[in-house]
Write a protein that holds these residues in place. Structure first.
Motif, mmCIF file in Angstrom:
data_model
loop_
_atom_site.group_PDB
_atom_site.id
_atom_site.type_symbol
_atom_site.label_atom_id
_atom_site.label_comp_id
_atom_site.label_asym_id
_atom_site.label_seq_id
_atom_site.Cartn_x
_atom_site.Cartn_y
_atom_site.Cartn_z
ATOM 1 N N UNK A 86 0.826 -1.125 -0.147
ATOM 2 C CA UNK A 86 0.043 0.030 -0.029
ATOM 3 C C UNK A 86 0.967 1.307 0.080
ATOM 4 N N UNK A 87 2.017 1.222 0.740
ATOM 5 C CA UNK A 87 2.754 2.389 0.943
ATOM 6 C C UNK A 87 3.362 2.680 -0.415
ATOM 7 N N UNK A 88 3.724 1.628 -1.312
ATOM 8 C CA UNK A 88 4.381 1.898 -2.327
ATOM 9 C C UNK A 88 3.397 2.250 -3.625
ATOM 10 N N UNK A 89 2.208 1.796 -3.554
ATOM 11 C CA UNK A 89 1.144 1.964 -4.507
ATOM 12 C C UNK A 89 0.652 3.381 -4.323
ATOM 13 N N UNK A 90 0.355 4.024 -3.255
ATOM 14 C CA UNK A 90 -0.287 5.441 -2.873
ATOM 15 C C UNK A 90 0.839 6.441 -3.003
ATOM 16 N N UNK A 118 14.479 1.435 -7.359
ATOM 17 C CA UNK A 118 14.602 2.399 -6.489
ATOM 18 C C UNK A 118 13.367 2.695 -5.732
ATOM 19 N N UNK A 119 12.251 2.656 -6.510
ATOM 20 C CA UNK A 119 10.852 2.511 -6.049
ATOM 21 C C UNK A 119 10.660 1.321 -4.888
ATOM 22 N N UNK A 170 3.881 -1.893 -9.595
ATOM 23 C CA UNK A 170 3.268 -2.470 -10.808
ATOM 24 C C UNK A 170 1.830 -1.924 -10.824
ATOM 25 N N UNK A 171 1.268 -2.080 -9.791
ATOM 26 C CA UNK A 171 -0.186 -1.439 -9.416
ATOM 27 C C UNK A 171 -0.121 -0.046 -9.601
ATOM 28 N N UNK A 172 0.742 0.830 -8.777
ATOM 29 C CA UNK A 172 1.068 2.086 -8.675
ATOM 30 C C UNK A 172 0.981 2.539 -10.341
#
Length: 264
Positions: A86-90, A118-119, A170-172
């Motif tokens: 969730x942190x990466x996606x948002x 990096x992300x 990927x989702x983000x």
């Protein structure tokens, strides 16, 4: 890949990560605490509440003194999964959909794989912060410090964070609104939270259900963490490490492809 190219990839990856770290370092405590609420509720409700009626030997291996000890490694796996994803996606969605700073990143002359890595590293750090908080709780409840701080345990936590941070990248990159992120969370992350061997031993399931459960990467993390915490090394499921590693590498190539073809 030549040595110079590999060094450049590492340098570019750390550069991309550093940009996220500058924002993350001022929010370390909120990030660590944000993913601690759900595990604490599960620990109180299932570990101390329901778990008090489950006696050792009644569906629980003799390696555990009680059900709480059985589920604590699963809580570490669950918390690291949720926050890494969730942190990466948002974070990426915020840059793409609201601040509109994501286009600048796409113009940076670095390899798409470095952008993904990096992300992903930023997501791994988010997951480790929350997992560390849950580990502290687990140590306080059990008093078993080295059960939760041994190298195998920590390696599996890092790999789990890498898998779900990679999925979050990927989702983000794919979603067009925050509502779409909620769909992924409801149909992917929440079901996996309960089916990923966090609350039960998958070995006790019927064969048909085992196929579904063992298809989930969180299952291998939960099984591995439980074994790393309570079992001797000879009984450790070594297959869990290559499964998670292959999943993380595969997601990295998918993410790199998306960065190379992203149109924002």
């Amino acid at each position: 890949m030549k040595s110079s190219q590999f060094q450049t990839l590492i340098a570019d990856t750390l550069t991309v990560f550093w940009g996220d770290w500058l924002d993350l370092r001022v929010r370390i405590l909120p990030v660590a605490a944000s993913g601690l609420v759900s595990p604490l509720i599960y620990i109180l409700a299932f570990g101390l509440g329901l778990g008090s009626s489950i006696k050792p030997g009644a569906g629980i291996s003799s390696n555990y003194n009680n059900y709480l000890e059985f589920m604590l490694p699963g809580m570490v796996a669950l918390s690291s999964m949720v926050i890494s994803f969730t942190g990466t996606t948002f974070s990426i969605c915020g840059e793409r959909l609201y601040t509109k700073t994501f286009e600048e990143m796409l113009l940076v002359p670095v390899h798409p794989l470095a952008l993904h890595l990096g992300k992903m590293l930023a997501g791994v750090v988010r997951g480790l912060l929350t997992a560390g908080a849950v580990i502290v709780v687990a140590v306080l409840f059990t008093g078993k410090i080295w059960s939760f701080l041994n190298p195998l345990f920590l390696l599996l936590v890092v790999l789990n964070c890498a898998v779900f941070a990679g999925l979050g990248v990927i989702v983000g990159l794919s979603v067009r609104s925050l509502e779409a992120v909620g769909l992924y969370n409801n149909f992917l992350i929440i079901p996996m939270s309960f089916l990923g061997a966090t609350f039960f031993d998958p070995a006790t399931l019927p064969a048909a259900l085992k196929v579904i459960v063992y298809f989930l990467p969180l299952t291998y993390t939960s099984i591995g963490l439980r074994a790393a915490a309570y079992f001797p090394v000879s009984q450790f499921p070594w297959y869990a490490i290559p499964v998670l590693l292959v999943a993380a590498i595969a997601l990295s190539f998918v993410g790199a492809y998306q960065f190379a073809h992203q149109q924002d």
